[in-house]
Design a protein around this motif. Sequence first.
Motif, PDB file in Angstrom:
ATOM      1  N   PRO A 222       2.665  10.776  -3.036  1.00 36.69           N
ATOM      2  CA  PRO A 222       3.664  10.215  -2.137  1.00 36.69           C
ATOM      3  C   PRO A 222       3.716   8.697  -2.276  1.00 36.69           C
ATOM      4  N   PRO A 223       4.772   8.037  -1.819  1.00 37.36           N
ATOM      5  CA  PRO A 223       5.924   8.563  -1.088  1.00 37.36           C
ATOM      6  C   PRO A 223       6.916   9.300  -1.986  1.00 37.36           C
ATOM      7  N   GLY A 224       7.420  10.421  -1.474  1.00 39.06           N
ATOM      8  CA  GLY A 224       8.279  11.291  -2.257  1.00 39.06           C
ATOM      9  C   GLY A 224       9.569  10.658  -2.753  1.00 39.06           C
ATOM     10  N   ARG A 225      10.138   9.759  -1.958  1.00 37.96           N
ATOM     11  CA  ARG A 225      11.410   9.169  -2.378  1.00 37.96           C
ATOM     12  C   ARG A 225      11.246   8.231  -3.571  1.00 37.96           C
ATOM     13  N   PHE A 226      10.005   7.830  -3.880  1.00 36.76           N
ATOM     14  CA  PHE A 226       9.806   6.955  -5.038  1.00 36.76           C
ATOM     15  C   PHE A 226      10.103   7.711  -6.323  1.00 36.76           C
ATOM     16  N   LEU A 227       9.767   9.004  -6.323  1.00 40.74           N
ATOM     17  CA  LEU A 227      10.042   9.805  -7.514  1.00 40.74           C
ATOM     18  C   LEU A 227      11.418  10.450  -7.452  1.00 40.74           C
ATOM     19  N   MET A 228      11.885  10.765  -6.272  1.00 44.51           N
ATOM     20  CA  MET A 228      13.165  11.450  -6.108  1.00 44.51           C
ATOM     21  C   MET A 228      13.918  10.760  -4.972  1.00 44.51           C
ATOM     22  N   PRO A 229      14.621   9.645  -5.270  1.00 44.53           N
ATOM     23  CA  PRO A 229      15.147   8.802  -4.198  1.00 44.53           C
ATOM     24  C   PRO A 229      16.308   9.396  -3.409  1.00 44.53           C
ATOM     25  N   GLY A 230      17.010  10.434  -3.939  1.00 38.37           N
ATOM     26  CA  GLY A 230      18.163  10.967  -3.205  1.00 38.37           C
ATOM     27  C   GLY A 230      19.163   9.855  -2.988  1.00 38.37           C
ATOM     28  N   ASP A 231      19.648   9.710  -1.745  1.00 37.85           N
ATOM     29  CA  ASP A 231      20.652   8.665  -1.521  1.00 37.85           C
ATOM     30  C   ASP A 231      20.016   7.290  -1.309  1.00 37.85           C
ATOM     31  N   LEU A 232      18.724   7.176  -1.499  1.00 41.20           N
ATOM     32  CA  LEU A 232      18.064   5.865  -1.365  1.00 41.20           C
ATOM     33  C   LEU A 232      17.915   5.164  -2.714  1.00 41.20           C
ATOM     34  N   GLU A 233      18.525   5.719  -3.761  1.00 41.80           N
ATOM     35  CA  GLU A 233      18.464   5.118  -5.092  1.00 41.80           C
ATOM     36  C   GLU A 233      18.745   3.614  -4.995  1.00 41.80           C
ATOM     37  N   GLY A 234      17.823   2.806  -5.465  1.00 37.67           N
ATOM     38  CA  GLY A 234      18.023   1.355  -5.488  1.00 37.67           C
ATOM     39  C   GLY A 234      17.958   0.682  -4.126  1.00 37.67           C
ATOM     40  N   SER A 235      17.608   1.408  -3.081  1.00 32.86           N
ATOM     41  CA  SER A 235      17.619   0.827  -1.734  1.00 32.86           C
ATOM     42  C   SER A 235      16.366  -0.017  -1.487  1.00 32.86           C
ATOM     43  N   PRO A 236      16.530  -1.118  -0.721  1.00 37.30           N
ATOM     44  CA  PRO A 236      15.357  -1.952  -0.420  1.00 37.30           C
ATOM     45  C   PRO A 236      14.319  -1.208   0.422  1.00 37.30           C
ATOM     46  N   ALA A 237      14.711  -0.078   1.011  1.00 37.12           N
ATOM     47  CA  ALA A 237      13.745   0.691   1.807  1.00 37.12           C
ATOM     48  C   ALA A 237      12.569   1.139   0.954  1.00 37.12           C
ATOM     49  N   LEU A 238      12.733   1.147  -0.359  1.00 36.09           N
ATOM     50  CA  LEU A 238      11.657   1.613  -1.229  1.00 36.09           C
ATOM     51  C   LEU A 238      10.879   0.466  -1.874  1.00 36.09           C
ATOM     52  N   THR A 239      11.100  -0.765  -1.396  1.00 37.92           N
ATOM     53  CA  THR A 239      10.418  -1.903  -2.008  1.00 37.92           C
ATOM     54  C   THR A 239       9.097  -2.202  -1.309  1.00 37.92           C
ATOM     55  N   PHE A 240       8.157  -1.293  -1.442  1.00 37.18           N
ATOM     56  CA  PHE A 240       6.812  -1.562  -0.928  1.00 37.18           C
ATOM     57  C   PHE A 240       5.812  -0.811  -1.776  1.00 37.18           C
ATOM     58  N   ALA A 241       4.553  -1.138  -1.632  1.00 37.72           N
ATOM     59  CA  ALA A 241       3.480  -0.496  -2.397  1.00 37.72           C
ATOM     60  C   ALA A 241       2.170  -0.755  -1.661  1.00 37.72           C
ATOM     61  N   PRO A 242       1.143   0.045  -1.958  1.00 37.35           N
ATOM     62  CA  PRO A 242      -0.145  -0.171  -1.297  1.00 37.35           C
ATOM     63  C   PRO A 242      -0.729  -1.544  -1.672  1.00 37.35           C
ATOM     64  N   LEU A 243      -1.503  -2.113  -0.778  1.00 40.14           N
ATOM     65  CA  LEU A 243      -2.184  -3.391  -1.045  1.00 40.14           C
ATOM     66  C   LEU A 243      -3.686  -3.200  -0.895  1.00 40.14           C
ATOM     67  N   PRO A 244      -4.478  -3.976  -1.642  1.00 39.35           N
ATOM     68  CA  PRO A 244      -5.938  -3.862  -1.487  1.00 39.35           C
ATOM     69  C   PRO A 244      -6.371  -4.528  -0.185  1.00 39.35           C
ATOM     70  N   LEU A 245      -6.497  -3.746   0.868  1.00 39.96           N
ATOM     71  CA  LEU A 245      -6.889  -4.294   2.168  1.00 39.96           C
ATOM     72  C   LEU A 245      -8.348  -3.950   2.428  1.00 39.96           C
ATOM     73  N   THR A 246      -9.125  -4.923   2.746  1.00 39.09           N
ATOM     74  CA  THR A 246     -10.530  -4.637   3.042  1.00 39.09           C
ATOM     75  C   THR A 246     -10.632  -4.000   4.426  1.00 39.09           C
ATOM     76  N   GLU A 247     -11.703  -3.267   4.657  1.00 40.23           N
ATOM     77  CA  GLU A 247     -11.948  -2.612   5.948  1.00 40.23           C
ATOM     78  C   GLU A 247     -11.810  -3.664   7.061  1.00 40.23           C
ATOM     79  N   GLY A 248     -11.053  -3.328   8.096  1.00 48.07           N
ATOM     80  CA  GLY A 248     -10.936  -4.223   9.237  1.00 48.07           C
ATOM     81  C   GLY A 248     -10.029  -5.433   9.010  1.00 48.07           C
ATOM     82  N   PHE A 249      -9.293  -5.451   7.934  1.00 44.44           N
ATOM     83  CA  PHE A 249      -8.394  -6.571   7.616  1.00 44.44           C
ATOM     84  C   PHE A 249      -7.343  -6.741   8.713  1.00 44.44           C
ATOM     85  N   GLU A 250      -7.189  -7.974   9.200  1.00 48.07           N
ATOM     86  CA  GLU A 250      -6.195  -8.231  10.259  1.00 48.07           C
ATOM     87  C   GLU A 250      -4.892  -8.666   9.608  1.00 48.07           C
ATOM     88  N   ILE A 251      -3.833  -7.917   9.857  1.00 47.50           N
ATOM     89  CA  ILE A 251      -2.552  -8.260   9.228  1.00 47.50           C
ATOM     90  C   ILE A 251      -1.843  -9.336  10.058  1.00 47.50           C
TER      91      ILE A 251
END
Length: 491
Positions: A222-251
């Motif tokens: 997952p996320p499923g729409r990354f491989l099969m975007p449907g009507d979200l093709e090219g949408s900014p809704a898909l512009t994210f990815a996991p980040l290396p966050l250390t345990e207890g990291f305060e955002i």
Amino acid sequence: MSALSDLFSEARNSAANLSEILRGKGLRLGVTGLSRAGKTVFITALAQHLTAIVRQGQKNALSVFRVAAEGRLTGGRLEPQPDDHVARFAYEDHLAALTGLDRHWPQSTKQISELRLCLDFERREGFFGGAAHFTIDIVDYPGEWLLDLPLLEKSFAVWSRETLEASAAAARAPFAADWRGFAQTLDPAGPEDEALARRAAEMFTAYLRAARSDAYALSTLPPGRFLMPGDLEGSPALTFAPLPLTEGFEIAPGSMAAMMERRYESYKSHVVRPFFRDHFARLDRQIVLVDALAALNSGPAALRDLQNALNEVLGAFRIGRANPLVNLFRPKIDKILIAATKADHLHHLSHDRLEAILRQLTARAIQRSEFSGAEVDVIALAAVRATREVAVRRGRETLDAIVGAPLAGESLDGQIFDGETEAAIFPGNLPADPRAVFRGDALATPEDEADFRFLRFRPPIAALGPDGVTLPLPHIRLDRACQFLFGDRLR
Ligand SMILES: Nc1nc2c(ncn2[C@@H]2O[C@H](COP(=O)(O)OP(=O)(O)OP(=O)(O)O)[C@@H](O)[C@H]2O)c(=O)[nH]1
Ligand SMILES: [Mg+2]
């Protein structure tokens, strides 16, 4: 209240849902399966049999499905789907693909669609005897989207950590190396940066795509729409990815991590939640389709991956015995059929072993479901049977083989098939102990060591009935599936 139970209460409170339950003349059948599991083919075959059985008097084609075998099914047709904003399942196109001159399997599903099947039948004698009808509502969707269900209960930090951890496993590390390397250069506490976010999302998607390819057949992506975007093709809704966050990291506000978290949460609330609320939260019965053979072909790592994916997804459904009073306000899934699809790739003598492997794959889900009172069954199924069985003599020995036309490009022992030529194939034996296939770390089992090897076949040639109309395609245990899933409602 957890995100998931929240979602279920939202769904059950909708007026449409209530009126459907009060009507009591139909059910919503969940066809659950990861990508390529066989959902579209199953729905097409089911619709073909149930709409053709009366016209062609094919009682024997579904001999275990009692209402049909007893001659009480008097009509079957497609009706307009209940939700006008969702496309109708392209039944005619899929059937034309399977039964047309060049017989091919339907394309991978890119968008959601819905189908309503309506059956006319005679009730058995009794107080409620006489003519009745029954509707079955089914949704088809890209299997990738199913993997989003477990995200609803995961924060961005947890999802990031799990995804990075999983990508370090032996089976995934080679595909994930580029993206992981890049992710390590990102500073979650640094200022938000659109260009970096886009680059991370692109590389992350490339990793998911590579791991999904046929040879490795990994499942949890997952996320499923990354491989099969449907009507979200090219949408900014898909512009994210996991980040290396250390345990207890305060955002902190304004940081890269805050931006990614915001987009992840927005994906969940605007894409994932509505999809599950509208189509999954109010299912009555469920068939879970599993392509165990593809994972078996790829080796123990792919099988364990599939096991994890199924466990996560099935754990999110609301399952339990239907209590008529409580059920009015709390619809639950009361029957689950778990089916190993494409069983026509094996000789029927191996079906028991395939079922045993499937039980092993879904053991936790089975246990959970039975514990909460749902009825569970496990079968080996082929919605469309592309092969026949033959006994081949080799000297004094008789070997059990299957015959079919392998898809163009499939190869075995150096022979490359052209899609026309038929071949007799010995699929080999599945191990007697289902646990054996989960052992070892090999990604793909080397061909010379594998005891089993599966080829993909073209759909079978459809036979013509006396009226010149094509007969329903052959199948394995589709009738048993019908009987289990809705036979009890057609008495
Ligand atoms: N031999 C055989 N092959 C099948 C059967 N069902 C599915 N397949 C094969 O599996 C592939 C995937 O089937 P689909 O029905 O498209 O799978 P899906 O679950 O709809 O996949 P997505 O749309 O990608 O989520 C087909 O293209 C066929 O090659 C079956 O009953 N017998
Ligand atoms: Mg499909």
